[in-house]
Design an enzyme around this catalytic site. Sequence first.
Site, PDB file in Angstrom:
ATOM      1  N   ASP A   1      70.944  22.592  31.794  1.00 49.19           N
ATOM      2  CA  ASP A   1      69.558  22.996  31.506  1.00 49.19           C
ATOM      3  C   ASP A   1      69.115  24.093  32.468  1.00 49.19           C
ATOM      4  O   ASP A   1      68.436  25.046  32.068  1.00 49.19           O
ATOM      5  CB  ASP A   1      68.624  21.786  31.608  1.00 49.19           C
ATOM      6  CG  ASP A   1      68.976  20.718  30.578  1.00 49.19           C
ATOM      7  OD1 ASP A   1      69.474  21.082  29.502  1.00 49.19           O
ATOM      8  OD2 ASP A   1      68.755  19.535  30.860  1.00 49.19           O
TER       9      ASP A   1
ATOM     10  N   ALA B   1      62.345  19.817  27.963  1.00 46.62           N
ATOM     11  CA  ALA B   1      61.412  19.827  29.088  1.00 46.62           C
ATOM     12  C   ALA B   1      62.088  20.356  30.354  1.00 46.62           C
ATOM     13  O   ALA B   1      61.482  21.107  31.124  1.00 46.62           O
ATOM     14  CB  ALA B   1      60.864  18.424  29.322  1.00 46.62           C
TER      15      ALA B   1
HETATM   16  O1  RIB Z   1      70.578  17.656  30.031  1.00 47.40           O
HETATM   17  C1  RIB Z   1      70.136  16.546  30.730  1.00 47.40           C
HETATM   18  C2  RIB Z   1      69.169  15.755  29.910  1.00 47.40           C
HETATM   19  O2  RIB Z   1      69.840  15.213  28.817  1.00 47.40           O
HETATM   20  C3  RIB Z   1      68.533  14.579  30.619  1.00 47.40           C
HETATM   21  O3  RIB Z   1      67.355  14.907  31.309  1.00 47.40           O
HETATM   22  C4  RIB Z   1      68.334  13.570  29.516  1.00 47.40           C
HETATM   23  O4  RIB Z   1      66.982  13.363  29.192  1.00 47.40           O
HETATM   24  C5  RIB Z   1      69.126  14.110  28.328  1.00 47.40           C
HETATM   25  O5  RIB Z   1      68.294  14.597  27.365  1.00 47.40           O
END
Ligand code: RIB
Length: 306
Positions: A251, A43
């Site tokens: 991310d 997400a």
């Molecule tokens: O990469 C960070 C994410 O890792 C967090 O948002 C947490 O949900 C884990 O999945």
Amino acid sequence: QRPKVVVIGSLNMDLVVKAVRAPKRGETVLGEEIHFVPGGKGANQAIGLARLGAETTMIGAVGSDAFGEELKKALQADGVSTSSIKVLDSQATGVASILLAEGDNSIVVVPGANAQCLPEDLDQYEGIISEADLVLLQLEIPLKTVEYAIKLARRHGTLVMLNPAPAQSLSQDLLRQVDYLTPNRSELALLTEMSEESAIDQGIQGLFEVGVSCCVTTLGAEGVAFKESGGSLVSISGHMVPVVDTTGAGDAFNAGLAYALAQRKSIREAAEFAVKVSALAVTKFGAQGGMPSLAEVEAYFQEGSR
Ligand code: RIB
Ligand code: NA
């Protein structure tokens, strides 16, 4: 034209606790704050992509509970298509327990519904996958689903980018089919079965022998190092920014890289852009909170100013 990206991965509610220091084994410490914020590597990367301007579809699974509802809403608010997210009565939405202490984070993920994101769920989205420029994957859903997603993407010539996080060892057959692999140092060490020091150059060589075509290793504040099969190692340094929360920095990087690569930018250009995206992301609280828009990236890094 907006690049089209499909993210197949996890959605978690992040339960973030801030404390001055982490407890030792068996110890209790008093924390300072607790926050519930949307997260999950899948997400987070989808939100990052959508904010940059990609036409983004998220495939995944949540429970039919308040967390699941909130996670879907967060994606929708940024324009991510969520009709391909499965809602399960039998499972709770994934939760990540995150401790922020001493300037670092440690995370425990309880996958819940994410573990039910299954290969057979993907068949109905083969059309979306075939029309996409790139499919972006992580390792917070079952490996067999990741494998099947890669198979579908390759069948249609859609680029495959795999962020091998959290760390897990992977088969040669899987690695061979990945166009862009984006580990951090420790994930790379595990994948290559080498120490972190030798993995970055020598280890990557081993991945190329397996058939990976490009490996981009994230190095935290130091930036990234990428290497293409047959090429030499290229380093791109990080940017000095006021750090608020590094959760989701990886991310943000993956979102930036995928955005640029989906537009068929060169790997160097894509990596430089992605380093900027992740630098901005860590200046705000929460994994999704700091994901910048394209305009924010451009404004912050105006020609020659940083
Ligand atoms: O990469 C960070 C994410 O890792 C967090 O948002 C947490 O949900 C884990 O999945
Ligand atoms: Na952040």
